[in-house]
Design a protein around this motif. Structure first.
Motif, mmCIF file in Angstrom:
data_model
loop_
_atom_site.group_PDB
_atom_site.id
_atom_site.type_symbol
_atom_site.label_atom_id
_atom_site.label_comp_id
_atom_site.label_asym_id
_atom_site.label_seq_id
_atom_site.Cartn_x
_atom_site.Cartn_y
_atom_site.Cartn_z
ATOM 1 N N SER A 66 2.828 20.034 38.721
ATOM 2 C CA SER A 66 4.675 19.520 38.776
ATOM 3 C C SER A 66 5.076 20.752 38.278
ATOM 4 C CB SER A 66 4.361 18.090 37.673
ATOM 5 O OG SER A 66 4.328 18.629 36.211
ATOM 6 N N SER A 187 9.636 23.172 41.218
ATOM 7 C CA SER A 187 9.160 21.815 41.255
ATOM 8 C C SER A 187 9.293 21.599 42.735
ATOM 9 C CB SER A 187 10.088 20.897 40.391
ATOM 10 O OG SER A 187 9.743 19.412 40.826
ATOM 11 N N GLN A 189 8.552 18.040 43.405
ATOM 12 C CA GLN A 189 8.913 16.480 43.077
ATOM 13 C C GLN A 189 9.858 15.943 44.418
ATOM 14 O OE1 GLN A 189 11.512 14.480 41.773
ATOM 15 N NE2 GLN A 189 11.077 14.763 39.596
ATOM 16 N N THR A 190 9.819 14.946 44.587
ATOM 17 C CA THR A 190 10.266 14.237 45.601
ATOM 18 C C THR A 190 11.722 14.425 45.756
ATOM 19 O OG1 THR A 190 8.816 12.358 46.039
ATOM 20 C CG2 THR A 190 11.184 12.016 46.762
ATOM 21 N N ASN A 195 9.236 18.227 49.389
ATOM 22 C CA ASN A 195 8.825 16.770 48.695
ATOM 23 C C ASN A 195 7.266 16.757 48.936
ATOM 24 O OD1 ASN A 195 8.346 14.174 48.022
ATOM 25 N ND2 ASN A 195 9.831 13.397 49.914
ATOM 26 N N GLU A 198 4.747 15.000 43.717
ATOM 27 C CA GLU A 198 4.782 15.703 42.591
ATOM 28 C C GLU A 198 4.088 17.202 42.936
ATOM 29 O OE1 GLU A 198 5.975 14.406 39.742
ATOM 30 O OE2 GLU A 198 5.787 12.135 40.138
ATOM 31 N N ARG A 253 -1.405 18.034 49.076
ATOM 32 C CA ARG A 253 -0.078 18.382 48.627
ATOM 33 C C ARG A 253 0.508 19.707 49.464
ATOM 34 N NH1 ARG A 253 0.902 17.238 42.594
ATOM 35 N NH2 ARG A 253 -0.788 15.621 42.277
#
Ligand SMILES: *Cc1c(COP(=O)(O)O)cnc(C)c1O
Length: 409
Positions: A66, A187, A189-190, A195, A198, A253
């Motif tokens: 994250s 980051s 994160q969304t 995106n 995380e 991811r």
């Protein structure tokens, strides 16, 4: 007729088809852990690191779990520990002071300016009072004079770590955000610029710092499988001295992020078109103060902020309610109680209480809105018309206070 806006401010675009296909590939082979590779296979995570290093021009890159993890990992990797004073912006997001607190260091807040950047005079004073590091937050994408900031911190011997959660793809005088300090943290994160739900990334040119970050992230003794890591010599001592504070990114991811990284320059152009449309639409609204963006700043306009200087709390609440009634979700950093993402330095009571009169004055009138790419420039022009009309109505005292409506986040 009263115009209304109907789209949600929190809806991101779908994950691109190319990224979905890459994710399916990883799901089919099942090797989601970054060190689970067959033969000379190179993991998606290692490829992402290599590509993100190239994107920023950094020598080294590490992908982690994250953005907040990246910040904590960077603080540890540069040697911040219990009791150290770490400077950070008086206006930032909760994971920033949280990362400082997580290494038992002490957050020291620095005032911010009307343009939402760190106040360099206050920074000068506080940098000279025994701070070990500055965790600089480019909060909501506003970048200060980075040349001056680095002069101040270098002169005071303060290590700079950049929190680029809102400046992935931005730059100051042509130098990418995250490349002025010793470490840059991002980051995925969304609600940020790429995106993966995380996720986080760290970049640095310093081999020892990056070797420690890689060990911290939980690489065991498998760091040779990285492609944007320092050479094995950099790990010689570090590998025995650095605890494993597990926080790796996984291949699923990374697979989603790689196509998004390729598309990022185009996405940035789209965000900036939305940003400039909002700016044009709100220009010259009496009672509303815009932030001034420096010519030296290459922005990523993924959100928009303005100030309502001198407005009473009641008037701001009236504006929020009237805008909400027309479908426009405005966030306010001046409310007595934090809601959703809008906590402030005085909400972070694990840190010693600090006096920040300038920041408090600014936050009392600070309004924030997201500009997701699911909005068109026509959408943004409509939002601007609604905000402009409601600011005028409330500022002229002609508003009835409707029942206060509040969105879930
Ligand atoms: C989102 C955010 C972070 C932390 O990122 P996560 O990936 O959510 O942990 C840090 N700083 C700022 C300014 C942010 O907005």
């Amino acid at each position: 007729m009263m115009e209304r806006f109907t789209k949600p401010f929190t809806q991101q675009e779908p994950i691109p088809d190319e990224a979905i296909a890459a994710a399916m590939e990883v799901l089919r082979h099942g090797r989601l852990h970054r060190y689970n590779t067959l033969g000379d296979e190179v993991a998606e995570t290692a490829l992402l690191e290599e590509e993100f290093a190239a994107f920023t021009g950094a020598r080294y890159c590490l992908a982690v779990a994250s953005g907040g993890y990246a910040l904590g990992c960077a603080l540890r990797a540069v040697g911040v520990g219990p009791g150290d004073r770490v400077l950070t912006n008086g206006f930032t997001l909760a994971p920033v002071p949280g990362a400082i607190a997580a290494v038992w260091a002490e957050p020291v807040f620095v005032e911010v300016t009307d343009n939402l950047t760190i106040n360099l005079e206050d920074l000068s004073v506080k940098a000279g009072q025994g701070a070990k590091a500055l965790l600089l937050s480019h909060m909501r994408g506003h970048v200060c004079d980075m040349d001056r900031l680095m002069e101040i911190c270098n002169a005071a011997g303060v290590i700079v770590i950049e929190d680029c959660a809102h400046t992935m793809g931005a730059a100051w005088r042509g130098v990418p955000s995250g490349r002025h300090g010793l470490v840059g943290c991002y980051s995925t994160q969304t609600y940020k610029h790429m995106n993966s739900g995380e996720g986080g990334l760290l970049v640095s040119d310093d081999p020892q710092v990056m070797a420690r970050a890689i060990m911290l992230s939980g690489s065991y003794m498998l760091y040779a499988r990285h492609r944007a890591a320092p050479p094995p010599e950099a790990f010689e001592r570090v590998r025995y001295e650095t605890p494993n504070v597990s926080g790796r990114m996984d291949n699923l991811r990374a697979a989603i992020l790689r196509p998004q990284l390729r598309a990022l320059p185009d996405q940035i152009a789209r965000w900036n078109a939305l940003y400039r449309t909002m700016e044009t639409g709100l220009q010259g609204t009496p009672g509303l103060q815009m932030t001034v963006r420096s010519e030296e700043e290459a922005i990523v306009g993924s959100s928009f902020q303005f100030l309502l200087p001198g407005w009473s709390a009641e008037a701001v609440q009236t504006l929020l309610a009237r805008a909400a009634a027309r479908g426009v979700e405005l966030k306010w950093f001046g409310a007595a109680e934090p809601q959703g993402f809008t906590s402030r330095h005085d909400s972070w009571r694990y840190a010693p209480a600090q006096s920040l009169p300038e920041t408090d004055r600014i936050l009392a009138g600070l309004i924030d809105m997201r500009l997701p790419l699911t909005f068109s420039t026509e959408d943004v022009a409509l939002v601007a018309r609604i905000v402009r009309a409601e600011v005028l109505t409330v500022a002229q005292g002609g508003a009835e206070v409707p029942e206060f409506t509040r969105s879930a986040d």
